[in-house]
Design a protein around this motif. Structure first.
Motif, short mmCIF file in Angstrom:
data_model
loop_
_atom_site.label_atom_id
_atom_site.label_comp_id
_atom_site.label_asym_id
_atom_site.label_seq_id
_atom_site.Cartn_x
_atom_site.Cartn_y
_atom_site.Cartn_z
N TYR A 117 0.77 -1.13 -0.08
CA TYR A 117 -0.07 0.02 0.02
C TYR A 117 0.81 1.24 -0.04
O TYR A 117 2.20 1.30 0.34
CB TYR A 117 -0.85 0.02 1.01
N THR A 118 0.25 2.40 -0.48
CA THR A 118 0.99 3.83 -0.14
C THR A 118 0.53 4.52 0.78
O THR A 118 -0.81 4.72 0.95
CB THR A 118 1.03 4.29 -1.74
N GLY A 119 1.30 5.11 1.60
CA GLY A 119 0.68 5.92 2.62
C GLY A 119 0.13 7.36 2.24
O GLY A 119 0.63 7.66 1.21
N ASN A 120 -0.39 7.99 3.08
CA ASN A 120 -1.19 9.08 2.64
C ASN A 120 -0.73 10.38 3.81
O ASN A 120 -1.16 11.51 3.38
CB ASN A 120 -2.62 9.28 2.30
N GLY A 121 -0.22 9.97 4.91
CA GLY A 121 0.57 10.84 5.76
C GLY A 121 -0.56 11.70 6.52
O GLY A 121 -0.40 12.78 6.94
N SER A 122 -1.98 10.88 6.61
CA SER A 122 -3.12 11.76 7.32
C SER A 122 -3.35 10.71 8.53
O SER A 122 -3.32 9.68 8.43
CB SER A 122 -4.13 11.87 6.27
N THR A 123 -4.22 11.29 9.18
CA THR A 123 -4.67 10.64 10.41
C THR A 123 -5.88 9.70 9.97
O THR A 123 -6.38 8.91 10.46
CB THR A 123 -5.24 11.54 11.68
N THR A 124 -6.52 10.17 8.70
CA THR A 124 -7.43 9.52 7.98
C THR A 124 -6.65 8.86 6.86
O THR A 124 -6.38 9.17 5.74
CB THR A 124 -8.53 10.46 7.53
N GLY A 125 -6.02 7.72 7.42
CA GLY A 125 -5.03 7.10 6.77
C GLY A 125 -5.45 6.17 5.66
O GLY A 125 -6.87 5.93 5.16
N THR A 126 -4.60 5.57 4.85
CA THR A 126 -4.60 4.58 3.83
C THR A 126 -5.49 3.30 4.26
O THR A 126 -5.27 2.61 5.44
CB THR A 126 -3.20 4.26 3.17
N PHE A 127 -6.62 3.02 3.49
CA PHE A 127 -7.21 1.65 3.78
C PHE A 127 -6.64 0.81 3.03
O PHE A 127 -6.39 0.79 1.81
CB PHE A 127 -8.91 1.90 3.68
N THR A 128 -6.27 -0.47 3.37
CA THR A 128 -5.59 -1.71 2.74
C THR A 128 -6.56 -2.93 2.85
O THR A 128 -6.97 -3.41 3.99
CB THR A 128 -4.42 -2.05 3.29
N TYR A 129 -7.03 -3.27 1.51
CA TYR A 129 -8.10 -4.50 1.73
C TYR A 129 -7.34 -5.84 1.86
O TYR A 129 -6.33 -5.95 0.65
CB TYR A 129 -8.86 -4.24 0.28
N THR A 130 -7.79 -6.70 2.52
CA THR A 130 -7.16 -7.90 2.66
C THR A 130 -8.18 -8.97 2.10
O THR A 130 -7.77 -10.12 1.90
CB THR A 130 -6.70 -8.29 3.96
N GLY A 131 -9.69 -8.63 2.52
CA GLY A 131 -10.52 -9.72 2.02
C GLY A 131 -10.83 -10.53 3.45
O GLY A 131 -11.74 -11.40 3.33
N PHE A 132 -10.34 -10.11 4.56
CA PHE A 132 -10.69 -10.79 5.91
C PHE A 132 -10.33 -9.81 7.12
O PHE A 132 -9.56 -8.86 6.67
CB PHE A 132 -9.84 -12.01 5.82
N ARG A 133 -10.87 -10.11 8.11
CA ARG A 133 -10.41 -9.35 9.37
C ARG A 133 -9.04 -9.94 9.92
O ARG A 133 -9.03 -11.07 10.27
CB ARG A 133 -11.42 -9.35 10.61
#
Length: 353
Positions: free
Chosen positions: A250-266
Motif C-alpha cells: 500500500y501507499t501511505g498518505n501521511g494523514s490521520t484519515t489514513g490509507t485503507f488496505t483491503y485484505t478480504g478478511f479481518r
C-alpha cells in the motif's frame, strides 16, 4: 450480501493462531505446556512482551531444540532449555528467558505446515538434498536445504503456486537474513530485504540471480547468505490464500484519515515494512491489541518490549486495516509499504471490531 460470497477453502484458526502466556519458571524436563493454538504447530515464533529479548524462531523441520533469531545474524544453535516439544494444541517451553522465565509475558505466533517432503535440489551444479514440511492448503512451507555455490541452483518450495514472500537464513554462519517480497520493487527478484534490519531493499544480483520464483522452485544465485557450497539453510515461504492470508502493498498518505488496505478478511496478524526507504518491521496482532485502534507493536528486527505507542496505530476492520497515524514506518505521505497478513475471520463471516 455476505451469504453470496464464496465459501472459504481454509479456516484461519486451523492454520495460524497467536497465543499469549506468562512464564512460570518451570525448567526441563517437565516444562510449561502452552495450549490454545488449536492445532499442532510446525513453526513457532516467540517474543517477550514486558521485557526486551530476542525473537526466537523454532520449527519442526530443524528440530525442537534448534533456534534462530529474526532480529540478529546469529547462526542456529541448540538449546534444550527453551522449546521442549510441539503438542497437538500448542507447545511446551522451559525456563529460558526468551520462552518461559517466571513472570515474563510472551507472544507466540504459530503456523501449520503438516506434510513432510524431501528430495534433491534442481537446476545448475551439484544436486543437494532437502527436507521440509508443506501445507498446500494454506500455502506455507519450511524447507531446509544445502547450498551448492552455483548460479541457478533451484530449491523446490512445494507450494504448488508462486511464493510471494520468503525468508532465508544460513544455519551455520552469522549472516543476515535474505528476504523476498513480491511488491518490494517493479522487478522484485532483483531486490533483497533483511528482516533483522530496518534497511531499505538492496539490489543484490547474486541473491536470486535476478530470476523470479516459479510455482515449483526458488532460483538462487551464488550469494553466501543463500547458497554457499555445502552450507545448510532454512527458507520459510508463503503465498496468498483468499480469506486466510494476503501478501501485498500500500501507499501511505501521511494523514490521520489514513490509507485503507483491503485484505478480504479481518486480520489477526499484520507485519508491515517500508520499502522506499528505511523502516522497521512492525508486527500487530489482535491478541495483544484487542480493540481499535490497535497500537501494541513489536518489531521483528528489534529486541524491544511491547511498544504501546499511538503513533503506530491502525484500525483492524472486517475486510482489512486502516492507518490512523502518520508515523514514517507505516503511513508517510507517498511512502511505499509491503505487508503480510493472516486472518482472524474471513470477510464472509466477519464483523467490525
Amino acid at each position: 450480501c455476505t451469504s453470496n460470497l464464496p465459501a472459504v477453502a481454509v479456516i484461519p484458526s486451523e492454520h495460524f493462531n497467536t497465543i499469549l502466556y506468562t512464564g512460570d519458571g518451570t525448567a526441563e524436563p517437565t516444562g510449561q505446556p502452552q495450549t490454545g493454538v488449536g492445532f499442532q504447530p510446525d513453526f513457532v515464533w516467540t517474543k517477550t512482551r514486558n521485557t526486551g529479548a530476542d525473537h526466537f524462531l523454532h520449527d519442526s523441520v530443524r528440530g525442537v531444540n534448534q533456534r534462530i533469531k529474526s532480529n540478529a545474524t546469529d547462526a542456529e544453535y541448540d538449546d534444550n532449555n527453551a522449546l521442549l516439544a510441539f503438542g497437538s494444541d500448542g507447545f511446551t517451553v522451559a525456563d529460558d528467558a526468551a520462552t518461559g522465565a517466571s513472570g515474563i509475558t510472551y507472544a507466540a505466533w504459530n503456523w501449520k505446515a503438516e506434510t513432510s517432503v524431501s528430495g534433491d535440489t534442481t537446476g545448475s551444479g551439484t544436486a543437494k538434498t532437502y527436507t521440509g514440511k508443506v501445507n498446500t492448503d494454506n500455502k506455507f512451507s519450511i524447507i531446509k536445504y544445502t547450498g551448492n555455490g552455483t548460479n541457478n541452483h533451484t530449491i523446490p518450495h512445494n507450494l504448488g503456486v508462486v511464493p510471494e514472500f520468503f525468508m532465508i537464513k544460513s544455519l551455520e554462519d552469522g549472516e543476515n537474513w535474505a528476504v523476498y517480497h513480491k511488491d518490494t520493487h517493479a522487478s522484485p527478484e532483483t531486490m533483497m530485504l533483511k528482516i533483522n534490519a530496518n534497511s531499505a531493499p538492496a539490489d543484490v544480483d547474486s541473491f536470486l540471480n535476478d530470476v523470479a520464483p516459479t510455482s515449483s522452485v526458488i532460483n538462487l544465485g551464488v550469494y553466501s547468505r543463500v547458497n554457499e557450497s555445502d552450507e545448510t539453510f532454512i527458507v520459510y515461504s508463503w503465498a496468498s490464500v483468499d480469506g486466510y492470508s494476503k501478501v501485498g502493498t500500500y501507499t501511505g498518505n501521511g494523514s490521520t484519515t489514513g490509507t485503507f488496505t483491503y485484505t478480504g478478511f479481518r486480520p489477526a496478524y499484520i507485519m508491515i515494512k517500508r520499502v522506499d526507504t528505511t523502516g522497521n518491521w512492525h508486527i500487530q496482532d489482535t491478541k495483544r491489541a484487542t480493540y481499535n485502534e490497535a497500537y501494541v507493536g513489536l518489531q521483528a528486527n528489534s529486541t524491544g518490549a511491547d511498544s504501546v505507542a499511538s503513533t503506530y496505530g491502525l484500525d483492524i476492520t472486517s475486510n482489512g486495516f486502516k492507518q490512523t497515524y502518520t508515523h514514517a514506518d507505516q503511513n508517510a505521505d507517498g511512502g511505499t509499504y509491503v505487508y503480510i497478513a493472516f486472518a482472524e475471520t474471513p470477510f464472509k463471516y466477519s464483523n467490525a471490531r
